[in-house]
Structure formats: structure tokens, C-alpha cells
Scaffold this motif. Structure first.
Motif, PDB file in Angstrom:
ATOM      1  N   VAL A   1       0.861  -1.134  -0.134  1.00  0.00           N
ATOM      2  CA  VAL A   1      -0.050   0.165  -0.045  1.00  0.00           C
ATOM      3  C   VAL A   1       0.661   1.255  -0.066  1.00  0.00           C
ATOM      4  CG1 VAL A   1      -1.864   1.434   1.134  1.00  0.00           C
ATOM      5  CG2 VAL A   1      -2.056  -1.288   1.225  1.00  0.00           C
ATOM      6  N   LEU A   2       0.542   2.041  -1.026  1.00  0.00           N
ATOM      7  CA  LEU A   2       1.285   3.376  -0.956  1.00  0.00           C
ATOM      8  C   LEU A   2       0.508   4.545  -0.572  1.00  0.00           C
ATOM      9  CD1 LEU A   2       2.664   2.996  -4.774  1.00  0.00           C
ATOM     10  CD2 LEU A   2       3.802   2.503  -2.675  1.00  0.00           C
ATOM     11  N   GLY A   3      -0.560   4.409  -0.551  1.00  0.00           N
ATOM     12  CA  GLY A   3      -1.441   5.633  -0.290  1.00  0.00           C
ATOM     13  C   GLY A   3      -2.923   5.076   0.107  1.00  0.00           C
ATOM     14  N   LEU A   4      -3.543   5.929   0.920  1.00  0.00           N
ATOM     15  CA  LEU A   4      -5.002   5.903   1.332  1.00  0.00           C
ATOM     16  C   LEU A   4      -5.826   7.099   0.753  1.00  0.00           C
ATOM     17  CD1 LEU A   4      -2.894   4.909   3.620  1.00  0.00           C
ATOM     18  CD2 LEU A   4      -5.052   4.376   4.837  1.00  0.00           C
ATOM     19  N   GLU A   5      -7.057   6.714   0.412  1.00  0.00           N
ATOM     20  CA  GLU A   5      -7.988   7.706   0.085  1.00  0.00           C
ATOM     21  C   GLU A   5      -9.400   7.217   0.527  1.00  0.00           C
ATOM     22  OE1 GLU A   5      -9.800  10.474  -3.603  1.00  0.00           O
ATOM     23  OE2 GLU A   5      -7.416  10.081  -3.516  1.00  0.00           O
ATOM     24  N   GLY A   6      -9.935   7.528   1.519  1.00  0.00           N
ATOM     25  CA  GLY A   6     -11.203   6.889   1.934  1.00  0.00           C
ATOM     26  C   GLY A   6     -11.154   5.362   2.040  1.00  0.00           C
ATOM     27  N   THR A   7     -12.040   4.742   1.384  1.00  0.00           N
ATOM     28  CA  THR A   7     -11.767   3.076   1.408  1.00  0.00           C
ATOM     29  C   THR A   7     -10.972   2.573   0.307  1.00  0.00           C
ATOM     30  OG1 THR A   7     -13.761   2.872  -0.104  1.00  0.00           O
ATOM     31  CG2 THR A   7     -14.137   2.745   2.249  1.00  0.00           C
ATOM     32  N   TRP A   8     -10.402   3.587  -0.579  1.00  0.00           N
ATOM     33  CA  TRP A   8      -9.242   3.100  -1.618  1.00  0.00           C
ATOM     34  C   TRP A   8      -8.096   3.167  -1.005  1.00  0.00           C
ATOM     35  CZ3 TRP A   8     -11.207   1.470  -6.362  1.00  0.00           C
ATOM     36  CH2 TRP A   8     -12.642   1.577  -6.551  1.00  0.00           C
ATOM     37  N   ARG A   9      -7.233   2.060  -1.539  1.00  0.00           N
ATOM     38  CA  ARG A   9      -5.656   2.177  -1.438  1.00  0.00           C
ATOM     39  C   ARG A   9      -5.056   2.192  -2.728  1.00  0.00           C
ATOM     40  NH1 ARG A   9      -7.913   3.073   2.220  1.00  0.00           N
ATOM     41  NH2 ARG A   9      -7.903   2.383   4.414  1.00  0.00           N
ATOM     42  N   ARG A  10      -4.142   3.040  -2.785  1.00  0.00           N
ATOM     43  CA  ARG A  10      -3.158   2.958  -3.872  1.00  0.00           C
ATOM     44  C   ARG A  10      -2.046   1.769  -3.553  1.00  0.00           C
ATOM     45  NH1 ARG A  10      -3.610   4.374  -9.174  1.00  0.00           N
ATOM     46  NH2 ARG A  10      -1.906   5.198  -9.998  1.00  0.00           N
ATOM     47  N   VAL A  11      -2.090   0.960  -4.623  1.00  0.00           N
ATOM     48  CA  VAL A  11      -1.164  -0.096  -4.310  1.00  0.00           C
ATOM     49  C   VAL A  11      -0.145  -0.265  -5.487  1.00  0.00           C
ATOM     50  CG1 VAL A  11      -1.131  -2.710  -3.938  1.00  0.00           C
ATOM     51  CG2 VAL A  11      -3.025  -1.339  -2.995  1.00  0.00           C
ATOM     52  N   ARG A  12       1.166  -0.653  -5.141  1.00  0.00           N
ATOM     53  CA  ARG A  12       2.285  -1.034  -5.848  1.00  0.00           C
ATOM     54  C   ARG A  12       2.145  -2.283  -5.808  1.00  0.00           C
ATOM     55  NH1 ARG A  12       4.657  -1.653 -10.188  1.00  0.00           N
ATOM     56  NH2 ARG A  12       4.957   0.564 -10.406  1.00  0.00           N
ATOM     57  N   PHE A  13       1.796  -3.109  -6.929  1.00  0.00           N
ATOM     58  CA  PHE A  13       1.516  -4.470  -7.097  1.00  0.00           C
ATOM     59  C   PHE A  13       2.956  -4.787  -7.779  1.00  0.00           C
ATOM     60  CE2 PHE A  13      -2.942  -3.895  -6.791  1.00  0.00           C
ATOM     61  CZ  PHE A  13      -3.474  -4.701  -5.866  1.00  0.00           C
ATOM     62  N   THR A  14       3.438  -5.803  -7.885  1.00  0.00           N
ATOM     63  CA  THR A  14       4.459  -6.364  -8.801  1.00  0.00           C
ATOM     64  C   THR A  14       4.349  -6.288 -10.039  1.00  0.00           C
ATOM     65  OG1 THR A  14       4.040  -8.777  -8.832  1.00  0.00           O
ATOM     66  CG2 THR A  14       5.290  -7.933  -7.121  1.00  0.00           C
ATOM     67  N   ARG A  15       3.195  -6.059 -10.774  1.00  0.00           N
ATOM     68  CA  ARG A  15       2.847  -5.812 -12.105  1.00  0.00           C
ATOM     69  C   ARG A  15       2.616  -4.430 -12.600  1.00  0.00           C
ATOM     70  NH1 ARG A  15       2.797 -10.754 -10.738  1.00  0.00           N
ATOM     71  NH2 ARG A  15       2.731 -12.592 -11.785  1.00  0.00           N
ATOM     72  N   PHE A  16       2.049  -3.639 -11.571  1.00  0.00           N
ATOM     73  CA  PHE A  16       1.570  -2.393 -11.954  1.00  0.00           C
ATOM     74  C   PHE A  16       1.124  -1.587 -10.755  1.00  0.00           C
ATOM     75  CE2 PHE A  16      -1.814  -4.767 -13.606  1.00  0.00           C
ATOM     76  CZ  PHE A  16      -2.827  -4.447 -12.881  1.00  0.00           C
ATOM     77  N   VAL A  17       0.855  -0.294 -10.732  1.00  0.00           N
ATOM     78  CA  VAL A  17       0.137   0.418  -9.727  1.00  0.00           C
ATOM     79  C   VAL A  17      -1.303   0.480  -9.908  1.00  0.00           C
ATOM     80  CG1 VAL A  17       0.254   2.715  -8.324  1.00  0.00           C
ATOM     81  CG2 VAL A  17       2.184   1.667  -9.066  1.00  0.00           C
ATOM     82  N   ALA A  18      -2.023   0.280  -8.884  1.00  0.00           N
ATOM     83  CA  ALA A  18      -3.669   0.517  -9.130  1.00  0.00           C
ATOM     84  C   ALA A  18      -4.219   0.994  -7.814  1.00  0.00           C
ATOM     85  CB  ALA A  18      -4.222  -0.845  -9.450  1.00  0.00           C
ATOM     86  N   SER A  19      -5.439   1.610  -8.089  1.00  0.00           N
ATOM     87  CA  SER A  19      -6.090   1.997  -6.901  1.00  0.00           C
ATOM     88  C   SER A  19      -7.435   0.724  -6.748  1.00  0.00           C
ATOM     89  CB  SER A  19      -6.955   3.433  -7.070  1.00  0.00           C
ATOM     90  OG  SER A  19      -6.025   4.304  -7.133  1.00  0.00           O
ATOM     91  N   ILE A  20      -7.519   0.139  -5.425  1.00  0.00           N
ATOM     92  CA  ILE A  20      -8.354  -0.948  -5.013  1.00  0.00           C
ATOM     93  C   ILE A  20      -9.144  -0.595  -4.116  1.00  0.00           C
ATOM     94  CG2 ILE A  20      -8.378  -3.092  -4.791  1.00  0.00           C
ATOM     95  CD1 ILE A  20      -7.063  -2.742  -7.536  1.00  0.00           C
ATOM     96  N   ASP A  21     -10.414  -0.810  -3.681  1.00  0.00           N
ATOM     97  CA  ASP A  21     -11.260  -0.558  -2.767  1.00  0.00           C
ATOM     98  C   ASP A  21     -10.802  -1.565  -1.816  1.00  0.00           C
ATOM     99  OD1 ASP A  21     -13.670  -1.212  -1.018  1.00  0.00           O
ATOM    100  OD2 ASP A  21     -14.222   0.794  -2.115  1.00  0.00           O
ATOM    101  N   THR A  22     -10.816  -1.146  -0.399  1.00  0.00           N
ATOM    102  CA  THR A  22     -10.338  -2.228   0.596  1.00  0.00           C
ATOM    103  C   THR A  22     -11.231  -3.408   0.637  1.00  0.00           C
ATOM    104  OG1 THR A  22     -11.684  -1.146   2.305  1.00  0.00           O
ATOM    105  CG2 THR A  22      -9.425  -0.244   2.082  1.00  0.00           C
ATOM    106  N   ARG A  23     -12.332  -3.437   0.343  1.00  0.00           N
ATOM    107  CA  ARG A  23     -13.219  -4.874   0.156  1.00  0.00           C
ATOM    108  C   ARG A  23     -12.511  -5.947  -0.787  1.00  0.00           C
ATOM    109  NH1 ARG A  23     -18.774  -1.821  -1.577  1.00  0.00           N
ATOM    110  NH2 ARG A  23     -17.124  -0.907  -2.623  1.00  0.00           N
ATOM    111  N   ASN A  24     -11.697  -5.438  -1.713  1.00  0.00           N
ATOM    112  CA  ASN A  24     -11.009  -6.197  -2.821  1.00  0.00           C
ATOM    113  C   ASN A  24      -9.675  -6.633  -2.474  1.00  0.00           C
ATOM    114  OD1 ASN A  24     -13.398  -6.466  -4.209  1.00  0.00           O
ATOM    115  ND2 ASN A  24     -12.962  -4.568  -5.062  1.00  0.00           N
ATOM    116  N   LEU A  25      -9.444  -6.301  -1.049  1.00  0.00           N
ATOM    117  CA  LEU A  25      -8.002  -6.507  -0.630  1.00  0.00           C
ATOM    118  C   LEU A  25      -8.071  -7.415   0.542  1.00  0.00           C
ATOM    119  CD1 LEU A  25      -6.276  -2.964  -0.767  1.00  0.00           C
ATOM    120  CD2 LEU A  25      -5.878  -4.877  -2.276  1.00  0.00           C
ATOM    121  N   ARG A  26      -6.862  -8.379   0.640  1.00  0.00           N
ATOM    122  CA  ARG A  26      -6.392  -9.024   1.852  1.00  0.00           C
ATOM    123  C   ARG A  26      -5.164  -9.083   2.171  1.00  0.00           C
ATOM    124  NH1 ARG A  26      -3.369 -13.149   0.044  1.00  0.00           N
ATOM    125  NH2 ARG A  26      -3.696 -13.991  -2.093  1.00  0.00           N
ATOM    126  N   PRO A  27      -4.756  -9.398   3.617  1.00  0.00           N
ATOM    127  CA  PRO A  27      -3.406  -9.190   3.810  1.00  0.00           C
ATOM    128  C   PRO A  27      -2.679 -10.228   3.055  1.00  0.00           C
ATOM    129  CG  PRO A  27      -4.869  -9.454   5.936  1.00  0.00           C
ATOM    130  CD  PRO A  27      -5.626  -9.634   4.688  1.00  0.00           C
TER     131      PRO A  27
END
Length: 74
Positions: free
Chosen positions: A24-50
Motif C-alpha cells: 500500500v502506497l497511499g490511502l483515500e477513503g476506502t481506496w488504497r493505492r497499491v504498488r503491485f509487482t505488475r503495476f500500480v492500481a487503486s483498489i477498494d479495501t473490500r477487494n484486498l486481503r493481507p
């Protein structure tokens, strides 16, 4: 109140592995900016897991390799 998936936490997508694991790179409400190993994306926390220990190790190795190759903060 605890913030789900704070900045710096290692995560994975709940529905697909196409993104690879990420950090996780950043937070905006329920969205997380995530640096995945393939690219960066904004994902809602409901679609993330540890991330699992294996996924975390994969991200750490990937980030370390990028930093050695390109420098800077990943």
C-alpha cells in the motif's frame, strides 16, 4: 478506529492474482493505492486481503531488485 490496510502494509487482491501481491502506497477513503509487482492500481479495501508470508517475501524481493536497479524509493 483501526484503518484497514494502512500505508506500507503488504496486500493481495481477493479475486484475482493477475496483479501479483503488492504494498500500500497511499490511502483515500476506502481506496488504497497499491504498488503491485505488475503495476500500480487503486483498489477498494473490500477487494484486498493481507498478503501471505510468501507473497510478502515476493514483494520485498521485487522492491529490493527495483531499488538496486533503478535507485529511489519503491
Amino acid at each position: 478506529m483501526e484503518v484497514p490496510f494502512p500505508e506500507g502494509e503488504f496486500v493481495a487482491h481477493t479475486e484475482t492474482d493477475i496483479y501479483g501481491p503488492g504494498k500500500v502506497l497511499g490511502l483515500e477513503g476506502t481506496w488504497r493505492r497499491v504498488r503491485f509487482t505488475r503495476f500500480v492500481a487503486s483498489i477498494d479495501t473490500r477487494n484486498l486481503r493481507p498478503a501471505t508470508d510468501e507473497e510478502r517475501a515476493e514483494v520485498v524481493a521485487w522492491l529490493r531488485a527495483r531499488q538496486q536497479r533503478y535507485g529511489g524509493t519503491w
